[in-house]
Scaffold this motif. Structure first.
Motif, short mmCIF file in Angstrom:
data_model
loop_
_atom_site.label_atom_id
_atom_site.label_comp_id
_atom_site.label_asym_id
_atom_site.label_seq_id
_atom_site.Cartn_x
_atom_site.Cartn_y
_atom_site.Cartn_z
N GLN A 102 0.68 -1.30 -0.17
CA GLN A 102 -0.13 0.14 0.02
C GLN A 102 0.77 1.89 0.02
O GLN A 102 0.18 2.34 0.06
CB GLN A 102 -0.95 0.04 1.36
CG GLN A 102 -2.35 -0.98 1.42
CD GLN A 102 -2.64 -1.30 2.64
OE1 GLN A 102 -3.65 -0.12 2.43
NE2 GLN A 102 -3.12 -1.82 3.00
N ASP B 216 3.28 3.98 -1.52
CA ASP B 216 4.24 4.76 -3.06
C ASP B 216 5.54 4.55 -3.20
O ASP B 216 5.88 4.25 -2.44
CB ASP B 216 3.42 6.15 -3.14
CG ASP B 216 4.74 7.61 -2.25
OD1 ASP B 216 6.13 6.96 -2.64
OD2 ASP B 216 4.05 7.35 -1.14
N PRO B 217 6.05 4.25 -4.92
CA PRO B 217 6.91 4.13 -4.79
C PRO B 217 8.60 4.32 -4.26
O PRO B 217 9.14 3.97 -3.56
CB PRO B 217 6.98 4.45 -6.39
CG PRO B 217 5.75 4.40 -7.08
CD PRO B 217 4.90 4.62 -5.27
N MET C 214 -2.19 8.53 -10.54
CA MET C 214 -0.97 7.75 -9.00
C MET C 214 -0.81 9.25 -8.15
O MET C 214 -1.00 10.40 -8.60
CB MET C 214 0.47 7.47 -10.02
CG MET C 214 0.24 6.22 -11.29
SD MET C 214 1.66 6.05 -11.84
CE MET C 214 1.67 4.73 -10.37
N GLY D 282 1.65 10.47 -4.46
CA GLY D 282 2.21 10.13 -2.74
C GLY D 282 1.28 9.55 -1.83
O GLY D 282 0.00 9.68 -2.44
N ASN D 283 1.87 8.45 -0.93
CA ASN D 283 0.07 7.82 -0.02
C ASN D 283 -0.16 9.84 0.84
O ASN D 283 1.12 10.53 1.07
CB ASN D 283 1.04 7.30 1.04
CG ASN D 283 1.77 6.22 0.79
OD1 ASN D 283 2.41 5.58 0.59
ND2 ASN D 283 0.38 5.57 0.79
N GLU E 121 -6.53 1.11 -5.51
CA GLU E 121 -5.34 -0.41 -5.39
C GLU E 121 -5.34 -2.25 -6.00
O GLU E 121 -6.03 -2.56 -4.75
CB GLU E 121 -4.60 -0.10 -4.57
CG GLU E 121 -4.06 0.48 -3.54
CD GLU E 121 -2.76 1.29 -4.61
OE1 GLU E 121 -2.13 0.61 -4.89
OE2 GLU E 121 -2.55 2.22 -4.17
N LYS F 289 -2.80 -4.81 -5.71
CA LYS F 289 -2.78 -5.27 -4.57
C LYS F 289 -3.33 -6.42 -3.62
O LYS F 289 -3.95 -6.89 -3.52
CB LYS F 289 -3.82 -3.92 -2.86
CG LYS F 289 -2.98 -4.14 -1.68
CD LYS F 289 -4.38 -3.16 -0.62
CE LYS F 289 -4.82 -3.26 -0.58
NZ LYS F 289 -5.49 -4.33 -0.15
N THR G 38 -3.37 3.31 -8.32
CA THR G 38 -2.26 2.77 -8.33
C THR G 38 -1.24 2.81 -7.53
O THR G 38 -0.43 4.43 -8.47
CB THR G 38 -2.81 1.51 -8.74
OG1 THR G 38 -1.37 0.55 -9.23
CG2 THR G 38 -1.51 2.63 -10.03
N HIS G 39 -0.96 2.51 -6.65
CA HIS G 39 1.12 2.85 -6.90
C HIS G 39 2.17 1.84 -7.96
O HIS G 39 2.96 1.37 -7.89
CB HIS G 39 1.13 2.43 -5.48
CG HIS G 39 0.59 2.69 -4.10
ND1 HIS G 39 1.37 4.68 -5.18
CD2 HIS G 39 0.42 2.88 -3.36
CE1 HIS G 39 0.80 5.09 -3.55
NE2 HIS G 39 -0.21 4.49 -2.87
N ASP G 40 1.50 0.45 -8.63
CA ASP G 40 1.86 -0.53 -9.17
C ASP G 40 2.32 0.86 -10.98
O ASP G 40 0.80 0.15 -11.73
CB ASP G 40 0.62 -1.33 -9.55
CG ASP G 40 1.14 -3.00 -9.82
OD1 ASP G 40 2.48 -2.24 -11.19
OD2 ASP G 40 0.76 -3.62 -9.18
N TYR H 249 8.73 7.77 -10.87
CA TYR H 249 7.30 7.64 -10.99
C TYR H 249 7.50 6.99 -12.85
O TYR H 249 7.20 6.90 -13.58
CB TYR H 249 6.08 8.57 -10.98
CG TYR H 249 5.30 8.38 -9.88
CD1 TYR H 249 4.61 7.58 -8.91
CD2 TYR H 249 5.99 10.03 -8.46
CE1 TYR H 249 4.28 7.49 -7.62
CE2 TYR H 249 5.67 9.04 -7.59
CZ TYR H 249 4.74 8.83 -7.51
OH TYR H 249 3.58 9.10 -5.76
#
Length: 555
Positions: free
Chosen positions: A171, A173-174, A339, A341-342, A455, A458, A486-488, A523
């Protein structure tokens, strides 16, 4: 020195007809960094819960588990609780107190540590993780990354010898994920903490590992060093493991004409190693620098189904503006990936777009007669019944489908998400990936015109992600619009038709995947970092293979 040992360990949940863990045998040495991988439902979480005695699931088991030569079940309570720590996949599942300070102190208070010892440990750990500015913050105000760092710190305050982690970056972010993994590396290298981490995103963790354990159907499929694991994959000995390798390894094996003859030490694991290999590979070769890639664009004439017009939203009257004059459109048949950041406000945006929360300023415009369906980040919110079958049947009924139509739709979804084997299982007993797939299947029974997915990848293994992507593309072909948060990065780069970045309350950048990711530093995909000097817009291995000069295919 041996710290954990399993001998012929088997486990079966009540009323199941097969073992979730089947005759597992392995030894983990003190100070090792071990990566645990495998498909969703392969038994990774169940194994980790066995290694953390207090979390051992209910069921029938056989075989032995020892810690420093002693049966794990016979350890004194203080030793079992203090020396073996665990960080869960969902940060909120581990939090019990209201503020960061109270949460960090909770575990130490339970073990009866003196106040002076507690203060010393708090000062040390907070300095290590930069948590001092957050000490008096309410935990509900923290981002996902901050919560996960707090959970890790609370476990480390007990000074464990073994650290178990169940997909801790799923969960994040990169940037936050990279920081979290770097913290684990420091603990492993500087404090000799034994790390056992279950992950689907192996890009960062596999290069740090001493060994890889791969589970499939509850059985130990592989136990090898990372480069040997990659070699076995490339030679065909572990064909199902290919998707778990870092991008550098997969790119190398894709371009190598005879992977089974490759020496393991030559296989790159990191972006740096991948770039060095490419520099040598491309010496004297004309690169296809600047090659344009065909993007999956939507027709400009497609109908706009959902529009955000200068939307501003805050949770409290005097609180900060989570969304600030945000404008965004979603066209029919589009696949948009948002996309950021958290804590940037991505989940808030989905709730506002779905009508669950009303913006203070601006407006949401939904095309007449169109409906939206929201898959929230926590799939447990969707479960009310005792089995997966009941959940799907009741959702079909709620959607107004006839029993025959519901049965047909459910059968198709079971095939896509491979849930047939868990139909009679309680949703709370499923793996994180299976819970995510069940909740998505329930939502798809509603047949919304617009899918809002928070997400959705996830907890999903690579094969499950591919099946999800195929389903989403099929739905796009039917005119359904899709917006995922998504963070993917890899999933978005490969499958989205448009990407957008949410920052400071608004959309600060958007464009096709090739335009969006090729100009980013964090990113972007690992493949792009490796090949951007030669193929600036290549984001995936498929992009590289499609556009790479034929003369470069030599290793």
């Amino acid at each position: 020195m041996e710290i954990l040992k399993a001998q012929q360990l088997s486990f079966r949940y009540p009323e199941e007809d097969r073992d979730t863990l089947h005759e597992l045998s392995f030894v983990i040495e003190e100070g090792e960094f071990v990566v645990l991988c495998g498909p969703s439902g392969s038994g990774k979480t169940t194994l980790l819960r066995h290694l953390k005695r207090e979390l051992t699931p209910v069921g029938s088991s056989s075989g032995t588990l020892t810690y420093k030569g002693q049966p794990l079940s016979g350890l004194p309570a203080a030793v079992a609780a203090g020396e073996i720590g665990m960080v869960f996949q969902n940060p909120d599942a581990q939090i019990v107190m209201d503020t960061v300070w109270h949460e960090l102190a909770f575990s130490m208070e339970n073990l009866g540590l003196p106040p002076a010892v507690m203060r010393t440990r708090l000062a040390e750990i907070c300095g290590l993780f930069g948590l001092e500015p957050l000490l008096y913050r309410p935990v509900h105000e923290l981002s996902g990354g901050q919560k996960q760092l707090m959970n890790l710190a609370s476990v480390l305050l007990l000074q464990p010898k073994v650290l178990l982690l169940d997909e801790p970056t799923s969960q994040l972010d990169p940037v936050a994920a990279r920081e979290f993994i770097m913290a684990l590396q420091r603990l492993n290298e500087e404090m000799a903490v034994t790390v056992i981490i279950s992950e689907h995103r192996l890009e960062e963790v596999l290069p740090l590992a001493d060994r890889v354990l791969m589970l499939e159907d509850g059985k130990l499929l592989a136990d090898a060093a990372p480069r040997l694991f990659a070699r076995q994959t490339g030679s065909g000995a572990l064909t199902s493991a290919g998707r778990y390798l870092p991008a550098a390894s997969r790119l190398y094996l894709s371009l190598a004409p005879e992977a089974d003859s490759v020496a393991p030490e030559n296989i790159p694991l990191t972006v740096r190693e991948g770039r060095r290999w490419l520099h040598a590979l491309m010496a004297g070769t004309d690169a296809a620098a600047g090659a344009e890639l065909v993007n999956n664009l939507n027709s400009p004439a497609a109908e706009t189904l959902l529009t955000c017009r200068e939307v501003t939203f805050r949770y409290e009257k005097e609180g900060r503006e989570v969304l600030r004059k945000l404008s965004l459109t979603l066209k029919q048949g589009e696949f948009l990936a948002v996309m950021g950041g958290n804590g940037a406000g991505k989940s808030t945006l989905l709730h506002v777009m779905n009508g669950l929360m009303k913006p203070q300023r601006g407006r949401i415009e939904l095309a007449k007669g169109k409906t939206t369906g929201l898959l929230a980040q926590n799939p447990l919110l969707y479960f009310s019944y005792d089995t997966v079958a009941e959940e799907l049947q009741h959702m079909g009924s709620y959607a107004g489908l006839t029993p025959e139509a519901a049965a047909s739709e459910i059968e198709a979804l079971l095939a896509v998400f491979q849930l047939r084997e868990v139909l009679q299982s309680h949703p709370h007993d499923l793996s994180g990936g299976q819970q995510q797939q069940t909740a998505l299947a329930m939502m798809l029974l509603m047949k919304p015109d617009i899918l809002l997915l928070d997400e959705p990848t996830k907890g999903l293994d690579p094969a499950a992600k591919d099946r999800l992507a195929a389903l989403l593309q099929q739905l796009r072909g039917q005119g359904i619009s899709i917006l995922i948060v998504t963070h993917d990065v890899e999933f978005a780069a490969k499958h989205a038709s448009r990407c957008a970045l949410l920052f400071d309350g608004g959309i600060t950048a958007e464009g096709t995947p090739a335009e969006f990711f090729s100009s980013n530093y964090f990113y972007t995909t690992a493949v792009n970092r490796i090949v951007r000097d030669w193929l600036p817009q290549a984001l995936t291995i498929e992009d590289v293979i499609r556009t790479w000069p034929a003369s470069a295919y030599r290793c």
